[in-house]
Design a protein around this motif. Structure first.
Motif, PDB file in Angstrom:
ATOM      1  N   ASN A   1      26.204  13.038 -65.526  1.00 14.16           N
ATOM      2  CA  ASN A   1      26.333  14.447 -65.880  1.00 14.16           C
ATOM      3  C   ASN A   1      24.960  15.080 -66.105  1.00 14.16           C
ATOM      4  O   ASN A   1      24.691  16.171 -65.624  1.00 14.16           O
ATOM      5  N   ILE A   2      24.123  14.363 -66.841  1.00 17.06           N
ATOM      6  CA  ILE A   2      22.819  14.918 -67.200  1.00 17.06           C
ATOM      7  C   ILE A   2      21.910  15.031 -65.977  1.00 17.06           C
ATOM      8  O   ILE A   2      21.173  15.990 -65.822  1.00 17.06           O
ATOM      9  N   SER A   3      22.000  14.038 -65.076  1.00 19.15           N
ATOM     10  CA  SER A   3      21.073  14.030 -63.938  1.00 19.15           C
ATOM     11  C   SER A   3      21.569  14.846 -62.753  1.00 19.15           C
ATOM     12  O   SER A   3      20.824  15.088 -61.811  1.00 19.15           O
ATOM     13  N   PHE A   4      22.833  15.289 -62.812  1.00 16.73           N
ATOM     14  CA  PHE A   4      23.460  15.906 -61.643  1.00 16.73           C
ATOM     15  C   PHE A   4      22.623  17.051 -61.039  1.00 16.73           C
ATOM     16  O   PHE A   4      22.332  17.059 -59.845  1.00 16.73           O
ATOM     17  N   GLY A   5      22.216  17.984 -61.886  1.00 17.34           N
ATOM     18  CA  GLY A   5      21.452  19.137 -61.400  1.00 17.34           C
ATOM     19  C   GLY A   5      20.134  18.727 -60.768  1.00 17.34           C
ATOM     20  O   GLY A   5      19.713  19.289 -59.756  1.00 17.34           O
ATOM     21  N   LEU A   6      19.494  17.739 -61.370  1.00 15.02           N
ATOM     22  CA  LEU A   6      18.205  17.275 -60.855  1.00 15.02           C
ATOM     23  C   LEU A   6      18.367  16.599 -59.497  1.00 15.02           C
ATOM     24  O   LEU A   6      17.561  16.777 -58.595  1.00 15.02           O
ATOM     25  N   ARG A   7      19.442  15.810 -59.378  1.00 12.53           N
ATOM     26  CA  ARG A   7      19.688  15.115 -58.100  1.00 12.53           C
ATOM     27  C   ARG A   7      19.953  16.123 -56.991  1.00 12.53           C
ATOM     28  O   ARG A   7      19.480  15.966 -55.867  1.00 12.53           O
ATOM     29  N   LEU A   8      20.678  17.174 -57.339  1.00  8.27           N
ATOM     30  CA  LEU A   8      20.960  18.235 -56.376  1.00  8.27           C
ATOM     31  C   LEU A   8      19.669  18.938 -55.947  1.00  8.27           C
ATOM     32  O   LEU A   8      19.421  19.179 -54.764  1.00  8.27           O
ATOM     33  N   GLN A   9      18.849  19.229 -56.968  1.00 13.79           N
ATOM     34  CA  GLN A   9      17.577  19.904 -56.705  1.00 13.79           C
ATOM     35  C   GLN A   9      16.674  19.040 -55.834  1.00 13.79           C
ATOM     36  O   GLN A   9      16.038  19.532 -54.902  1.00 13.79           O
ATOM     37  N   ALA A  10      16.645  17.748 -56.111  1.00 20.25           N
ATOM     38  CA  ALA A  10      15.807  16.808 -55.342  1.00 20.25           C
ATOM     39  C   ALA A  10      16.226  16.805 -53.869  1.00 20.25           C
ATOM     40  O   ALA A  10      15.397  16.737 -52.966  1.00 20.25           O
ATOM     41  N   LYS A  11      17.526  16.881 -53.662  1.00 23.13           N
ATOM     42  CA  LYS A  11      18.071  16.829 -52.307  1.00 23.13           C
ATOM     43  C   LYS A  11      17.711  18.086 -51.513  1.00 23.13           C
ATOM     44  O   LYS A  11      17.375  18.014 -50.335  1.00 23.13           O
ATOM     45  N   HIS A  12      17.778  19.233 -52.205  1.00 23.59           N
ATOM     46  CA  HIS A  12      17.572  20.504 -51.511  1.00 23.59           C
ATOM     47  C   HIS A  12      16.113  20.888 -51.411  1.00 23.59           C
ATOM     48  O   HIS A  12      15.730  21.681 -50.565  1.00 23.59           O
ATOM     49  N   ASP A  13      15.310  20.368 -52.312  1.00 21.84           N
ATOM     50  CA  ASP A  13      13.911  20.780 -52.364  1.00 21.84           C
ATOM     51  C   ASP A  13      13.030  19.532 -52.411  1.00 21.84           C
ATOM     52  O   ASP A  13      12.711  19.016 -53.465  1.00 21.84           O
ATOM     53  N   ARG A  14      12.613  19.103 -51.236  1.00 18.31           N
ATOM     54  CA  ARG A  14      11.836  17.852 -51.125  1.00 18.31           C
ATOM     55  C   ARG A  14      10.496  17.939 -51.853  1.00 18.31           C
ATOM     56  O   ARG A  14       9.904  16.940 -52.213  1.00 18.31           O
ATOM     57  N   LYS A  15      10.022  19.178 -52.035  1.00 17.89           N
ATOM     58  CA  LYS A  15       8.710  19.340 -52.659  1.00 17.89           C
ATOM     59  C   LYS A  15       8.802  19.458 -54.174  1.00 17.89           C
ATOM     60  O   LYS A  15       7.820  19.751 -54.842  1.00 17.89           O
ATOM     61  N   SER A  16       9.986  19.256 -54.713  1.00 10.23           N
ATOM     62  CA  SER A  16      10.174  19.428 -56.152  1.00 10.23           C
ATOM     63  C   SER A  16       9.490  18.325 -56.963  1.00 10.23           C
ATOM     64  O   SER A  16       9.323  18.460 -58.162  1.00 10.23           O
ATOM     65  N   GLY A  17       9.097  17.229 -56.299  1.00  2.00           N
ATOM     66  CA  GLY A  17       8.476  16.117 -57.018  1.00  2.00           C
ATOM     67  C   GLY A  17       9.479  15.322 -57.829  1.00  2.00           C
ATOM     68  O   GLY A  17       9.117  14.526 -58.693  1.00  2.00           O
ATOM     69  N   LEU A  18      10.757  15.555 -57.559  1.00  2.00           N
ATOM     70  CA  LEU A  18      11.804  14.867 -58.305  1.00  2.00           C
ATOM     71  C   LEU A  18      12.243  13.617 -57.541  1.00  2.00           C
ATOM     72  O   LEU A  18      13.190  13.664 -56.766  1.00  2.00           O
ATOM     73  N   ASP A  19      11.564  12.517 -57.770  1.00  2.55           N
ATOM     74  CA  ASP A  19      12.054  11.264 -57.194  1.00  2.55           C
ATOM     75  C   ASP A  19      12.890  10.542 -58.246  1.00  2.55           C
ATOM     76  O   ASP A  19      13.066  11.027 -59.355  1.00  2.55           O
ATOM     77  N   ARG A  20      13.416   9.397 -57.855  1.00  3.91           N
ATOM     78  CA  ARG A  20      14.301   8.650 -58.745  1.00  3.91           C
ATOM     79  C   ARG A  20      13.660   8.327 -60.088  1.00  3.91           C
ATOM     80  O   ARG A  20      14.288   8.453 -61.141  1.00  3.91           O
ATOM     81  N   VAL A  21      12.386   7.942 -59.998  1.00  9.05           N
ATOM     82  CA  VAL A  21      11.676   7.548 -61.224  1.00  9.05           C
ATOM     83  C   VAL A  21      11.532   8.733 -62.177  1.00  9.05           C
ATOM     84  O   VAL A  21      11.764   8.606 -63.391  1.00  9.05           O
TER      85      VAL A  21
END
Ligand code: ADP
Ligand code: ADP
Length: 233
Positions: free
Chosen positions: A96-116
């Motif tokens: 639940n907590i990570s859902f938004g971030l995972r979505l953002q990571a998928k749509h925006d490759r430059k977001s710097g949001l990797d798994r770590v």
């Protein structure tokens, strides 16, 4: 400093009188601003206009000095916590907590949001809200207060400039509410960002706000620190 400005904002849902009619409302950056007033006076509408979920009929919305009136909710640097927390029942607390971030990571490759980075932020939010032990539970296995904290964690992992809370304590019983107020004030200090909270409860508003906005009948009546607002006749 991530202040918010509503400039000549009105919102009409239909041909009736406007649900929101604000000449100019400034929400100071880094404040914990509480919009307070009776049910139906336009508080949720005001919050919706800031979040972008409710398009204003007229006027402009500025966040951090930038006109975001035509910017979509996901790109305004705001996060919203809903009254009922709107958790996904089939997902664990962690998901639940990570859902938004995972979505953002998928749509925006430059977001710097990797798994770590996502895991780091989720762990930090869990730690900050006392959820670390509950990470693998599902919402049905949580108390009301715990669910509320998951809702908050889900909003703060996005590191919003402005955190929007619509009656965040209304689903909690009286005893929990007092504790949750204290937690919200602490969280605001810890994050150092701008928080805008809506409530119809004057006591709640007084005990939490650094900045108060008193609304009635679609309009802003008074603005200032709790002391300033309640000193006036
Ligand atoms: P409250 O502030 O009382 O907790 P809401 O903010 O959800 O509840 O709604 C405030 C008022 O707005 C209520 O009287 C509700 O009936 C009305 N309202 C909310 N959504 C709609 C809608 N989609 N259409 C018409 N009226 C609505
Ligand atoms: P509050 O949050 O202070 O309870 P709202 O912003 O929810 O007030 O509602 C302000 C006014 O707008 C109310 O009269 C409400 O009935 C009306 N309203 C809110 N949402 C809608 C909607 N989606 N459609 C029609 N009227 C609405």
């Amino acid at each position: 400093s991530a202040g918010v400005l509503l400039d000549g904002v009105t919102k009409r849902y239909d041909d009736d009188s406007p649900a929101l009619d604000v000449d100019r409302l400034h929400i100071p950056g880094q404040s914990l601003t509480v919009l307070v007033g009776p049910s139906g006076c336009g508080k949720s509408t005001a919050l919706g206009v800031v979040s972008g979920l409710i398009p204003p009929t007229d006027g402009r919305v500025l966040i951090d000095g930038t006109d975001v009136t035509d910017v979509s909710p996901g790109r305004r640097g705001v996060s919203m916590v809903f009254q009922d927390f709107a958790l996904y029942p089939h997902m664990t607390v962690e998901r639940n907590i990570s859902f938004g971030l995972r979505l953002q990571a998928k749509h925006d490759r430059k977001s710097g949001l990797d798994r770590v980075e996502i895991e780091r932020r989720v762990a930090q939010a869990c730690d900050s809200l006392g959820l670390s032990e509950l990470r693998h539970r599902r919402p049905a296995q949580l108390s009301g207060g715990q669910r509320q904290r998951v809702g908050l964690a889900r909003a703060i992992v996005r590191q919003p400039k402005v955190l929007l809370l619509d009656e965040p304590l209304s689903a909690l019983d009286a005893q929990l509410r007092q504790q949750a107020r204290v937690e919200l004030v602490r969280l605001h200090r810890e994050l150092g960002n701008t928080v805008v909270l809506v409530t119809h409860d004057q006591l709640e508003a007084l005990s939490m706000a650094t900045h108060l906005v008193v609304m009635n009948n679609a309009k802003v009546l008074q603005v200032g620190s709790p002391a300033e607002v309640y000193r006036r006749p």
